[in-house]
Design a protein around this motif. Structure first.
Motif, PDB file in Angstrom:
ATOM      1  N   SER A 458       0.825  -1.144  -0.061  1.00  0.00           N
ATOM      2  CA  SER A 458       0.033  -0.098  -0.054  1.00  0.00           C
ATOM      3  C   SER A 458       0.900   1.259  -0.085  1.00  0.00           C
ATOM      4  O   SER A 458       1.707   1.409   0.969  1.00  0.00           O
ATOM      5  N   PRO A 459       0.591   2.093  -0.969  1.00  0.00           N
ATOM      6  CA  PRO A 459       1.501   3.464  -1.099  1.00  0.00           C
ATOM      7  C   PRO A 459       1.024   4.301   0.330  1.00  0.00           C
ATOM      8  O   PRO A 459      -0.191   4.073   0.870  1.00  0.00           O
ATOM      9  N   PHE A 460       2.195   5.118   0.767  1.00  0.00           N
ATOM     10  CA  PHE A 460       2.016   5.809   1.846  1.00  0.00           C
ATOM     11  C   PHE A 460       2.850   7.282   1.534  1.00  0.00           C
ATOM     12  O   PHE A 460       4.048   7.025   1.140  1.00  0.00           O
ATOM     13  N   GLY A 461       2.121   8.335   2.072  1.00  0.00           N
ATOM     14  CA  GLY A 461       2.837   9.639   1.863  1.00  0.00           C
ATOM     15  C   GLY A 461       1.738  10.705   2.027  1.00  0.00           C
ATOM     16  O   GLY A 461       0.504  10.382   2.353  1.00  0.00           O
ATOM     17  N   GLY A 462       2.303  12.127   2.079  1.00  0.00           N
ATOM     18  CA  GLY A 462       1.324  12.896   2.329  1.00  0.00           C
ATOM     19  C   GLY A 462       1.201  14.037   1.494  1.00  0.00           C
ATOM     20  O   GLY A 462       1.823  14.128   0.471  1.00  0.00           O
ATOM     21  N   PHE A 463       0.346  15.102   1.592  1.00  0.00           N
ATOM     22  CA  PHE A 463       0.090  16.102   0.865  1.00  0.00           C
ATOM     23  C   PHE A 463       0.739  17.490   1.956  1.00  0.00           C
ATOM     24  O   PHE A 463       1.011  17.114   2.953  1.00  0.00           O
ATOM     25  N   GLU A 465       2.580  20.163   3.806  1.00  0.00           N
ATOM     26  CA  GLU A 465       3.944  19.970   4.561  1.00  0.00           C
ATOM     27  C   GLU A 465       4.348  18.528   5.061  1.00  0.00           C
ATOM     28  O   GLU A 465       5.208  18.500   5.526  1.00  0.00           O
ATOM     29  N   SER A 466       3.587  17.674   4.586  1.00  0.00           N
ATOM     30  CA  SER A 466       3.852  16.335   4.978  1.00  0.00           C
ATOM     31  C   SER A 466       4.719  15.718   4.097  1.00  0.00           C
ATOM     32  O   SER A 466       4.867  14.436   4.124  1.00  0.00           O
ATOM     33  N   GLY A 467       4.956  16.314   2.653  1.00  0.00           N
ATOM     34  CA  GLY A 467       5.832  15.752   1.844  1.00  0.00           C
ATOM     35  C   GLY A 467       5.519  15.642   0.430  1.00  0.00           C
ATOM     36  O   GLY A 467       4.257  16.046   0.236  1.00  0.00           O
ATOM     37  N   ILE A 468       6.400  15.003  -0.076  1.00  0.00           N
ATOM     38  CA  ILE A 468       6.238  14.739  -1.599  1.00  0.00           C
ATOM     39  C   ILE A 468       6.362  13.451  -2.021  1.00  0.00           C
ATOM     40  O   ILE A 468       7.602  12.984  -1.619  1.00  0.00           O
ATOM     41  N   GLY A 469       5.841  13.000  -2.690  1.00  0.00           N
ATOM     42  CA  GLY A 469       5.878  11.453  -3.058  1.00  0.00           C
ATOM     43  C   GLY A 469       5.474  10.289  -2.216  1.00  0.00           C
ATOM     44  O   GLY A 469       4.845  10.853  -1.092  1.00  0.00           O
ATOM     45  N   ARG A 470       5.477   9.086  -2.708  1.00  0.00           N
ATOM     46  CA  ARG A 470       4.814   7.887  -2.022  1.00  0.00           C
ATOM     47  C   ARG A 470       6.008   6.831  -2.055  1.00  0.00           C
ATOM     48  O   ARG A 470       6.689   6.562  -2.954  1.00  0.00           O
ATOM     49  N   GLU A 471       5.868   6.015  -0.722  1.00  0.00           N
ATOM     50  CA  GLU A 471       6.905   4.917  -0.782  1.00  0.00           C
ATOM     51  C   GLU A 471       5.561   3.890  -0.317  1.00  0.00           C
ATOM     52  O   GLU A 471       4.523   3.999   0.112  1.00  0.00           O
ATOM     53  N   GLY A 472       6.090   2.385  -0.650  1.00  0.00           N
ATOM     54  CA  GLY A 472       5.323   1.132  -0.582  1.00  0.00           C
ATOM     55  C   GLY A 472       4.302   1.070  -1.992  1.00  0.00           C
ATOM     56  O   GLY A 472       4.294   1.950  -2.639  1.00  0.00           O
ATOM     57  N   GLY A 473       4.014  -0.210  -2.327  1.00  0.00           N
ATOM     58  CA  GLY A 473       3.281  -0.430  -3.317  1.00  0.00           C
ATOM     59  C   GLY A 473       4.107  -0.345  -4.572  1.00  0.00           C
ATOM     60  O   GLY A 473       5.171   0.014  -4.655  1.00  0.00           O
ATOM     61  N   LEU A 474       3.143   0.007  -5.771  1.00  0.00           N
ATOM     62  CA  LEU A 474       3.798   0.068  -7.189  1.00  0.00           C
ATOM     63  C   LEU A 474       4.538   1.771  -7.204  1.00  0.00           C
ATOM     64  O   LEU A 474       5.286   1.830  -7.686  1.00  0.00           O
ATOM     65  N   HIS A 475       3.678   2.642  -6.303  1.00  0.00           N
ATOM     66  CA  HIS A 475       3.941   3.893  -6.308  1.00  0.00           C
ATOM     67  C   HIS A 475       5.472   4.144  -5.775  1.00  0.00           C
ATOM     68  O   HIS A 475       6.258   4.854  -6.214  1.00  0.00           O
ATOM     69  N   GLY A 476       5.708   3.078  -4.701  1.00  0.00           N
ATOM     70  CA  GLY A 476       7.180   3.049  -4.184  1.00  0.00           C
ATOM     71  C   GLY A 476       8.233   2.645  -5.242  1.00  0.00           C
ATOM     72  O   GLY A 476       9.410   3.170  -5.089  1.00  0.00           O
ATOM     73  N   LEU A 477       7.813   1.833  -6.136  1.00  0.00           N
ATOM     74  CA  LEU A 477       8.712   1.330  -7.202  1.00  0.00           C
ATOM     75  C   LEU A 477       8.762   2.331  -8.336  1.00  0.00           C
ATOM     76  O   LEU A 477       9.951   2.752  -8.583  1.00  0.00           O
ATOM     77  N   LYS A 478       7.947   2.991  -8.656  1.00  0.00           N
ATOM     78  CA  LYS A 478       8.023   4.104  -9.502  1.00  0.00           C
ATOM     79  C   LYS A 478       8.983   5.185  -9.118  1.00  0.00           C
ATOM     80  O   LYS A 478       9.550   5.748 -10.008  1.00  0.00           O
ATOM     81  N   ALA A 479       9.025   5.278  -7.872  1.00  0.00           N
ATOM     82  CA  ALA A 479      10.194   6.624  -7.314  1.00  0.00           C
ATOM     83  C   ALA A 479      11.338   6.176  -7.494  1.00  0.00           C
ATOM     84  O   ALA A 479      12.160   7.163  -7.285  1.00  0.00           O
ATOM     85  N   TYR A 480      11.810   5.089  -8.068  1.00  0.00           N
ATOM     86  CA  TYR A 480      13.192   4.677  -8.162  1.00  0.00           C
ATOM     87  C   TYR A 480      13.356   4.205  -9.675  1.00  0.00           C
ATOM     88  O   TYR A 480      14.477   3.659  -9.972  1.00  0.00           O
ATOM     89  N   LEU A 481      12.400   4.763 -10.454  1.00  0.00           N
ATOM     90  CA  LEU A 481      12.686   4.656 -11.916  1.00  0.00           C
ATOM     91  C   LEU A 481      12.549   5.801 -12.822  1.00  0.00           C
ATOM     92  O   LEU A 481      11.965   6.763 -12.419  1.00  0.00           O
ATOM     93  N   LYS A 482      13.162   5.779 -13.777  1.00  0.00           N
ATOM     94  CA  LYS A 482      12.701   6.532 -15.137  1.00  0.00           C
ATOM     95  C   LYS A 482      12.282   5.850 -16.182  1.00  0.00           C
ATOM     96  O   LYS A 482      12.540   4.592 -16.269  1.00  0.00           O
ATOM     97  N   PHE A 483      11.657   6.377 -17.094  1.00  0.00           N
ATOM     98  CA  PHE A 483      10.995   6.033 -18.217  1.00  0.00           C
ATOM     99  C   PHE A 483      11.118   6.414 -19.461  1.00  0.00           C
ATOM    100  O   PHE A 483      11.324   7.798 -19.583  1.00  0.00           O
ATOM    101  N   ASP A 484      11.680   5.877 -20.480  1.00  0.00           N
ATOM    102  CA  ASP A 484      12.283   6.396 -21.819  1.00  0.00           C
ATOM    103  C   ASP A 484      10.980   7.021 -22.589  1.00  0.00           C
ATOM    104  O   ASP A 484      11.120   7.715 -23.384  1.00  0.00           O
TER     105      ASP A 484
END
Ligand code: NDP
Length: 485
Positions: A458-463, A465-484
């Motif tokens: 399950s993704p976890f993260g905030g709006f 002042e709680s932050g930017i981006g998500r960790e966990g789940g597929l969202h957590g993978l996406k944050a460590y990838l770039k796409f051509d």
């Protein structure tokens, strides 16, 4: 309301977790390029048990030279790790997960000794969830093209990861597992007060045979973190911690190509409607604010109770608070462990003073406070207003503020009236209320009839002042990838 005096009628015998099985070194070095090395400065700092004040071990302090060595090692390792057959990457991550499980008891005891959290929590939540994250992301390593179909996912490069002291091993797992699954290499810094389980993880990583330099762990304080953030050869910063440091990081990386995910503070609203199952809701309030002594970014630290049930809820809550066992984190009876550091205890005490000064009515459970160590009894404040600082600012301790509401519109407005937007809880029997609130609350996570439930999928993260981006789940993978494409 009939009351059970749990404190008088129940006496718990100590149920101490053993410590014979744990292996700790007198001194820990930095884990760079697959081996433990002394810091260039030869400086070490002490790590203490917050429940006793005793020194547990000494930890190396990494400076600019060490961080640079770690980044070089990660950069070199990236060449082969990113090209390794993804199935093989998955096997390494899976092996790390298995080894964490095998050593779970040792990890749990060390986490409680170093951080102050009750053994029941480190044993049943932190360590199993950490293993769970490695298992989950091990499964994704060779399936990235299915996760992101019609795209060509590629790793970012070297990730600089900085984690806080409230969930040390778990936060390391949240960051390391997805980064590895995507083919990145890592330089990670744990928090100064809680480095030990990350260093034990470094031992696991060494034993797992993970190629040298893929994961580097450098210990130290904020300065070590800022060396990582400023390093020109790092491609991504993944940070969990305070909003203040999150802002500093944004300033430092502005204008560079570095990507970032920032998991920052919170001031979660926990909302109890008149139709809720009240006893369960009271358990939910307790869990939301007193879990891990309130050192939780998504803690339900602002309670909103519908006005017509507020009296009964507050009475039940006070009763339940008086039965919470505060004391030795290694005792399996303990509900409330030690506050992580003297500095954090001072912060909490300052907020309690401020709450009284602002006109709040305080209630604290009358538990015995141990003579040594850092302790704060479970605390609640009534008579607070939306503008009270203890309602607006993150205390990061076992302190709850209570307000009432009459209508759904009113509680939505009140709950959203905060600079943060990380978490919320809703307690009601009505599905329609749950759907309305989950849509209108400005929070990254909204729990319904439960609180503080985490899962690797399950993704976890905030709006805000709680932050930017998500960790966990597929969202957590996406944050460590770039796409051509
Ligand atoms: P910090 O933001 O100060 O620390 C988080 C991590 O960042 C630690 O590893 C810390 O190192 C490191 N760090 C500190 N300064 C810098 C810097 N300038 N550049 C890069 N890294 C840095 O939080 P604290 O741990 O001190 O906690 C303070 C407050 O932060 C809490 O009261 C709470 O409000 C919030 N917090 C939120 C968390 C969350 O999960 N969202 C978790 C923890 C804290 P070191 O600790 O070694 O100094």
């Amino acid at each position: 309301m009939s009351r059970i005096d749990l404190n008088k009628n129940w006496d718990y015998s100590e149920a101490l977790e053993g410590t014979n099985h744990i292996r700790l070194k007198e001194k820990y070095n930095l884990f760079i390029d697959g081996v433990f090395v002394e810091p260039a400065s030869k400086h070490y700092f002490k790590t203490t048990n917050p429940a006793t004040g005793e020194v547990i071990s000494k930890i190396a302090e990494a400076g600019k030279i060490d961080v640079d060595l770690a980044v070089k090692s990660a950069r070199k390792a990236f060449k082969s790790w990113s090209k390794l057959n993804p199935k093989e990457r998955g096997k390494y991550i899976f092996r790390i997960a298995r080894m964490i499980q095998e050593k779970a008891k040792e990890f749990a005891v060390i986490e409680s000794m170093d951080g102050g959290k009750p053994i029941r929590e480190s044993r049943d939540i932190d360590i199993p969830l950490a293993a769970n994250h490695f298992f989950y992301y091990a499964g994704w390593a060779d399936k990235l093209e299915y996760a992101f179909s019609h795209q060509t996912p590629k790793p970012l490069g070297v990730a600089g990861q900085i984690i806080p002291w409230n969930f040390p091993l778990l936060m390391a797992a949240w960051k390391i597992a997805p980064a590895l699954a995507c083919g990145n290499t890592i330089v990670l810094k744990p928090a100064e007060t809680t480095s030990l389980t990350c260093l034990k993880l470094a031992e696991v990583i060494e034993e797992s045979g993970l190629p040298k330099g893929v994961v580097n762990i450098v210990t130290g304080a904020g300065e070590t973190g800022s060396e990582i953030v400023a390093h020109p050869n790092i491609d991504k910063i993944a940070f969990t911690g305070s909003t203040a440091v999150g802002k500093l990081i944004q300033e430092t990386i502005a204008g560079t190509d570095k990507r970032s995910t920032l998991e920052l503070g919170g001031k979660g609203a926990n909302i109890i409607f008149e139709d809720a199952a009240l006893d369960q809701a009271v358990e939910g309030i307790i869990n939301a604010i007193f879990f891990n002594q309130g050192h939780v970014c998504c803690a339900g630290s602002r309670l909103f109770v519908q006005e017509n049930i507020s009296e009964v809820v507050i009475e039940k809550l006070k009763d339940r608070m008086s039965s919470l066992v505060l004391g030795n984190p290694l005792d399996k009876n303990t509900d409330i462990g030690a506050i992580n550091s003297r500095e954090q205890l001072k912060t909490i005490k300052d907020y309690i003073k401020l709450g009284k000064k602002e006109g709040g009515k305080i209630y604290q459970s009358e538990c015995e406070i141990p003579a040594k160590g850092n302790w704060c009894p479970p605390t609640l404040f009534l008579n607070v207003s939306q503008s009270s600082r203890i309602v607006q600012e993150e205390i990061f301790g076992p302190v709850l503020s209570i307000q009432t509401f009459r209508t759904m519109e009113e509680v939505i407005e009140k709950a959203n009236n905060t600079p943060f937007g990380l978490s919320a809880g809703v307690w009601t029997e009505k599905g329609s209320k749950i759907f309305k609130l989950t849509k209108e609350l400005n929070a990254g996570v909204v729990w319904a009839n439960t609180y503080n439930k985490f899962d690797a999928t399950s993704p976890f993260g905030g709006f805000k002042e709680s932050g930017i981006g998500r960790e966990g789940g597929l969202h957590g993978l996406k944050a460590y990838l770039k796409f051509d494409s």
